[in-house]
Design a protein around this motif. Structure first.
Motif, PDB file in Angstrom:
ATOM      1  N   GLN A  48       0.744  -1.154   0.086  1.00 42.32           N
ATOM      2  CA  GLN A  48      -0.145   0.478   0.092  1.00 42.32           C
ATOM      3  C   GLN A  48       0.502   1.013  -0.062  1.00 42.32           C
ATOM      4  OE1 GLN A  48      -2.868   0.084   3.096  1.00 42.32           O
ATOM      5  NE2 GLN A  48      -3.890   1.783   2.412  1.00 42.32           N
ATOM      6  N   ALA A  49       0.272   2.226  -0.861  1.00 37.35           N
ATOM      7  CA  ALA A  49       1.129   3.885  -0.832  1.00 37.35           C
ATOM      8  C   ALA A  49       0.134   4.236  -0.608  1.00 37.35           C
ATOM      9  CB  ALA A  49       1.211   3.782  -2.738  1.00 37.35           C
ATOM     10  N   ILE A  50       0.777   5.442   0.438  1.00 35.28           N
ATOM     11  CA  ILE A  50      -0.805   6.466   0.726  1.00 35.28           C
ATOM     12  C   ILE A  50       0.427   7.696   1.172  1.00 35.28           C
ATOM     13  CG2 ILE A  50      -2.017   4.801   2.790  1.00 35.28           C
ATOM     14  CD1 ILE A  50      -0.307   5.457   4.821  1.00 35.28           C
ATOM     15  N   TYR A  78       9.594   6.132   2.309  1.00 34.11           N
ATOM     16  CA  TYR A  78       9.701   7.517   3.144  1.00 34.11           C
ATOM     17  C   TYR A  78       9.244   8.173   2.639  1.00 34.11           C
ATOM     18  CZ  TYR A  78       7.394  10.229   6.496  1.00 34.11           C
ATOM     19  OH  TYR A  78       6.284  11.558   7.044  1.00 34.11           O
ATOM     20  N   GLU A  79       8.969   8.821   1.960  1.00 35.28           N
ATOM     21  CA  GLU A  79       9.303  10.730   1.466  1.00 35.28           C
ATOM     22  C   GLU A  79       8.165  11.635   1.250  1.00 35.28           C
ATOM     23  OE1 GLU A  79      10.359  10.138  -2.844  1.00 35.28           O
ATOM     24  OE2 GLU A  79       8.317   9.115  -3.522  1.00 35.28           O
ATOM     25  N   GLU A  80       9.013  13.045   1.423  1.00 32.38           N
ATOM     26  CA  GLU A  80       7.880  14.464   1.258  1.00 32.38           C
ATOM     27  C   GLU A  80       8.086  14.308  -0.612  1.00 32.38           C
ATOM     28  OE1 GLU A  80      10.708  17.216   2.753  1.00 32.38           O
ATOM     29  OE2 GLU A  80      10.376  16.807   4.860  1.00 32.38           O
ATOM     30  N   GLY A 120      11.655  -0.262  -1.411  1.00 32.83           N
ATOM     31  CA  GLY A 120      10.787   0.240  -1.811  1.00 32.83           C
ATOM     32  C   GLY A 120      10.784   1.032  -3.171  1.00 32.83           C
ATOM     33  N   GLN A 121      12.129   1.516  -3.972  1.00 28.75           N
ATOM     34  CA  GLN A 121      11.773   2.299  -5.265  1.00 28.75           C
ATOM     35  C   GLN A 121      11.233   0.989  -6.740  1.00 28.75           C
ATOM     36  OE1 GLN A 121      12.533   5.615  -6.263  1.00 28.75           O
ATOM     37  NE2 GLN A 121      13.165   5.882  -3.872  1.00 28.75           N
ATOM     38  N   VAL A 122      11.618  -0.552  -6.267  1.00 28.69           N
ATOM     39  CA  VAL A 122      10.866  -1.165  -7.294  1.00 28.69           C
ATOM     40  C   VAL A 122      10.131  -1.057  -7.128  1.00 28.69           C
ATOM     41  CG1 VAL A 122      10.890  -4.152  -7.439  1.00 28.69           C
ATOM     42  CG2 VAL A 122      12.914  -2.503  -7.715  1.00 28.69           C
ATOM     43  N   SER A 123       9.366  -1.766  -5.766  1.00 29.13           N
ATOM     44  CA  SER A 123       7.547  -1.853  -5.907  1.00 29.13           C
ATOM     45  C   SER A 123       6.867  -0.759  -6.020  1.00 29.13           C
ATOM     46  CB  SER A 123       7.710  -1.534  -3.889  1.00 29.13           C
ATOM     47  OG  SER A 123       8.138  -3.219  -3.655  1.00 29.13           O
ATOM     48  N   LEU A 124       6.944   0.493  -6.093  1.00 26.91           N
ATOM     49  CA  LEU A 124       6.853   1.966  -6.021  1.00 26.91           C
ATOM     50  C   LEU A 124       6.300   2.191  -7.597  1.00 26.91           C
ATOM     51  CD1 LEU A 124       5.756   4.522  -4.919  1.00 26.91           C
ATOM     52  CD2 LEU A 124       7.536   5.902  -5.811  1.00 26.91           C
ATOM     53  N   ALA A 125       8.051   1.828  -8.045  1.00 23.59           N
ATOM     54  CA  ALA A 125       7.569   0.985  -9.371  1.00 23.59           C
ATOM     55  C   ALA A 125       6.776   0.695 -10.269  1.00 23.59           C
ATOM     56  CB  ALA A 125       9.163   0.776  -9.844  1.00 23.59           C
ATOM     57  N   LEU A 126       6.795  -0.403  -9.441  1.00 25.00           N
ATOM     58  CA  LEU A 126       4.846  -1.423 -10.086  1.00 25.00           C
ATOM     59  C   LEU A 126       3.960  -0.932  -9.239  1.00 25.00           C
ATOM     60  CD1 LEU A 126       4.195  -4.917 -10.221  1.00 25.00           C
ATOM     61  CD2 LEU A 126       4.397  -5.111  -8.104  1.00 25.00           C
ATOM     62  N   LEU A 127       3.793  -0.642  -8.756  1.00 23.59           N
ATOM     63  CA  LEU A 127       2.512   0.526  -8.607  1.00 23.59           C
ATOM     64  C   LEU A 127       2.408   1.837  -9.839  1.00 23.59           C
ATOM     65  CD1 LEU A 127       2.866   0.874  -4.013  1.00 23.59           C
ATOM     66  CD2 LEU A 127       0.861  -0.621  -5.863  1.00 23.59           C
TER      67      LEU A 127
END
Length: 140
Positions: A48-50, A78-80, A120-127
């Protein structure tokens, strides 16, 4: 200040009713808190990305950590942020049983969801790819 948080967890109850309950609660709670995001689930795993204000996102993540429905919760990223990537969804969803598994294979060793084994970067790219290929539903 806007932030994006990405986490993974394993569900205690993987029944369709349990998943729908979590989604309904998210969609009911998130608009009032200014939270948007996307949830990807498969094989008992939630990715989950929130996104939203720092205080609201941090508070929600704290609730998830204490929620007995979630086990092995791990913070992946986690990023701004300057702007939202998942702003169209109070909580969009992806059901991995209904997508082309070649997308999963593009981002991991096997054609299965395993955010515990990738960055986390790979998971975010998948989303982001799932969003780009219209695999995310539930814009409510």
């Amino acid at each position: 200040m806007l932030v994006r948080l990405l986490y993974v967890s394993r569900l205690a109850d993987t029944s369709p009713d349990a998943i729908e309950t979590i989604l309904a609660q998210s969609r009911g709670h998130n608009p009032g808190s200014g939270i948007t995001g996307v949830l990807c689930y498969g094989e008992g795993i939630f990715l989950q990305a929130i996104e939203g204000g720092r205080c609201a996102v941090n508070a929600l993540y704290g609730q998830i950590l204490r929620d007995p429905r979630h086990h092995q919760v791990e913070l992946l990223h986690y990023e701004e942020i300057a702007e939202r990537r998942f702003g169209c969804w109070t909580m969009g969803q992806v059901n991995l049983s209904k997508i082309n598994h070649a997308i999963l294979l593009k981002y991991s060793e096997r054609a299965e969801l395993d955010p515990y084994a990738v960055s986390g970067q790979v998971s975010l790219a998948l989303l982001e790819e799932l969003m780009a290929t219209a695999s995310i539903i539930g814009r409510a």
